[in-house]
Design a protein around this motif. Structure first.
Motif, PDB file in Angstrom:
ATOM      1  N   SER A 164       0.832  -1.210   0.000  1.00  0.00           N
ATOM      2  CA  SER A 164       0.000   0.000   0.000  1.00  0.00           C
ATOM      3  C   SER A 164       0.864   1.257   0.000  1.00  0.00           C
ATOM      4  N   VAL A 165       1.910   1.242   0.809  1.00  0.00           N
ATOM      5  CA  VAL A 165       2.819   2.392   0.860  1.00  0.00           C
ATOM      6  C   VAL A 165       3.498   2.568  -0.498  1.00  0.00           C
ATOM      7  N   ALA A 166       3.898   1.479  -1.114  1.00  0.00           N
ATOM      8  CA  ALA A 166       4.616   1.547  -2.398  1.00  0.00           C
ATOM      9  C   ALA A 166       3.799   2.268  -3.475  1.00  0.00           C
ATOM     10  N   LYS A 167       2.475   2.099  -3.451  1.00  0.00           N
ATOM     11  CA  LYS A 167       1.618   2.735  -4.465  1.00  0.00           C
ATOM     12  C   LYS A 167       1.686   4.258  -4.416  1.00  0.00           C
ATOM     13  N   HIS A 168       1.908   4.807  -3.236  1.00  0.00           N
ATOM     14  CA  HIS A 168       1.871   6.263  -3.055  1.00  0.00           C
ATOM     15  C   HIS A 168       3.236   6.854  -2.688  1.00  0.00           C
ATOM     16  N   TYR A 169       4.222   6.012  -2.555  1.00  0.00           N
ATOM     17  CA  TYR A 169       5.512   6.408  -1.995  1.00  0.00           C
ATOM     18  C   TYR A 169       6.196   7.535  -2.768  1.00  0.00           C
ATOM     19  N   SER A 170       6.349   7.386  -4.048  1.00  0.00           N
ATOM     20  CA  SER A 170       7.080   8.391  -4.845  1.00  0.00           C
ATOM     21  C   SER A 170       6.421   9.756  -4.748  1.00  0.00           C
ATOM     22  N   ARG A 171       5.098   9.782  -4.815  1.00  0.00           N
ATOM     23  CA  ARG A 171       4.353  11.042  -4.740  1.00  0.00           C
ATOM     24  C   ARG A 171       4.539  11.697  -3.367  1.00  0.00           C
ATOM     25  N   ILE A 172       4.475  10.896  -2.311  1.00  0.00           N
ATOM     26  CA  ILE A 172       4.609  11.434  -0.952  1.00  0.00           C
ATOM     27  C   ILE A 172       6.014  11.960  -0.710  1.00  0.00           C
ATOM     28  N   VAL A 173       7.015  11.166  -1.075  1.00  0.00           N
ATOM     29  CA  VAL A 173       8.405  11.577  -0.839  1.00  0.00           C
ATOM     30  C   VAL A 173       8.754  12.813  -1.667  1.00  0.00           C
ATOM     31  N   ALA A 174       8.238  12.905  -2.868  1.00  0.00           N
ATOM     32  CA  ALA A 174       8.491  14.098  -3.693  1.00  0.00           C
ATOM     33  C   ALA A 174       7.899  15.347  -3.033  1.00  0.00           C
ATOM     34  N   ALA A 175       6.734  15.193  -2.418  1.00  0.00           N
ATOM     35  CA  ALA A 175       6.055  16.339  -1.800  1.00  0.00           C
ATOM     36  C   ALA A 175       6.679  16.753  -0.469  1.00  0.00           C
ATOM     37  N   ILE A 176       7.177  15.785   0.293  1.00  0.00           N
ATOM     38  CA  ILE A 176       7.788  16.118   1.593  1.00  0.00           C
ATOM     39  C   ILE A 176       9.190  15.512   1.672  1.00  0.00           C
ATOM     40  N   SER A 177      10.008  15.900   0.718  1.00  0.00           N
ATOM     41  CA  SER A 177      11.352  15.348   0.583  1.00  0.00           C
ATOM     42  C   SER A 177      12.353  15.889   1.599  1.00  0.00           C
ATOM     43  N   SER A 178      11.918  16.860   2.398  1.00  0.00           N
ATOM     44  CA  SER A 178      12.799  17.441   3.414  1.00  0.00           C
ATOM     45  C   SER A 178      11.940  17.948   4.567  1.00  0.00           C
ATOM     46  N   PRO A 179      12.549  18.166   5.712  1.00  0.00           N
ATOM     47  CA  PRO A 179      11.791  18.753   6.823  1.00  0.00           C
ATOM     48  C   PRO A 179      11.178  20.101   6.440  1.00  0.00           C
ATOM     49  N   GLN A 180      11.901  20.897   5.676  1.00  0.00           N
ATOM     50  CA  GLN A 180      11.405  22.203   5.270  1.00  0.00           C
ATOM     51  C   GLN A 180      10.131  22.082   4.430  1.00  0.00           C
ATOM     52  N   ARG A 181      10.114  21.113   3.516  1.00  0.00           N
ATOM     53  CA  ARG A 181       8.922  20.895   2.683  1.00  0.00           C
ATOM     54  C   ARG A 181       7.731  20.492   3.543  1.00  0.00           C
ATOM     55  N   ALA A 182       7.993  19.660   4.567  1.00  0.00           N
ATOM     56  CA  ALA A 182       6.912  19.237   5.474  1.00  0.00           C
ATOM     57  C   ALA A 182       6.357  20.444   6.233  1.00  0.00           C
ATOM     58  N   LEU A 183       7.257  21.316   6.703  1.00  0.00           N
ATOM     59  CA  LEU A 183       6.816  22.509   7.430  1.00  0.00           C
ATOM     60  C   LEU A 183       6.018  23.445   6.524  1.00  0.00           C
ATOM     61  N   GLU A 184       6.433  23.564   5.271  1.00  0.00           N
ATOM     62  CA  GLU A 184       5.721  24.409   4.312  1.00  0.00           C
ATOM     63  C   GLU A 184       4.303  23.886   4.047  1.00  0.00           C
TER      64      GLU A 184
END
Length: 195
Positions: free
Chosen positions: A46-66
């Protein structure tokens, strides 16, 4: 017995290894920590299906904070547990530069040590716990020690991943396929009448 477990499981793994994006070339501690949170209480497929999209969106702590908690929740919605995970990821991002890792327990920290640093550490999760406790016929309290011995015997922390794959495909919680298990003739569970 730990040496034989390590030898047989690694041989089985060489043919039956599952392919997931987080298992290839992990070099970023943030991404490994994020991966550990995503894999909590969720099937790897299940994680694999969405993994690339999620990691691209929050690829760093700064991206997560944004993105903020609400943005992360929306991103994680298809995986479920999105409210809890979003708060965990945001708290981790807030404290990342301070060197603090709130929300990362022993499993996540050992996964970082294994995947990122290649350290010979046991990664105890529901899957590795099940295989090791069944094989040795021991209570769960002893699993960490036995798994640590097996990882050292294997000479690679990848034994953890091999055991996870064995648990997911053969040594399932219900109806384990003991007839297909490379450990069956030595496994206390397989040799008992428990299944």
């Amino acid at each position: 017995m730990t040496e034989e477990l390590a030898r047989r499981v690694m041989k089985w793994y060489s043919v039956n290894k599952r392919q997931f994006p987080w298992r290839v070339g992990m070099r970023d501690e943030w991404v490994v920590a994020l991966t550990a949170i995503l894999l909590r209480k969720t099937r790897a497929e299940s994680v694999a299906k969405h993994y690339s999209r999620i990691v691209a969106a929050i690829s760093s702590p700064q991206r997560a904070l944004e993105l903020g908690v609400e943005g992360i929740e929306e991103l994680l919605r298809p995986l479920g547990l999105h409210h809890t995970r979003a708060r965990q990821i945001y708290a981790l991002a807030e404290n990342w530069d301070k060197g603090e890792k709130p929300g990362l327990g022993p499993y996540a920290l050992s996964l970082i040590d294994c995947l990122l640093k290649g350290m010979l550490v046991p990664v105890v999760d529901v899957n590795t716990r099940r295989v090791v406790s069944r094989f040795f016929g021991v209570e769960e309290a002893r699993v960490g020690e036995l798994l640590a011995d097996a990882v050292r015997a294997a000479g690679t922390c990848e034994l953890n991943l091999a055991l996870m794959d064995l648990a997911a495909t053969v040594c399932k919680p219900r109806r384990p396929a003991c007839d297909r298990c490379p450990l069956a003739d030595l496994c206390k569970y397989a040799r008992s009448a428990k299944h």
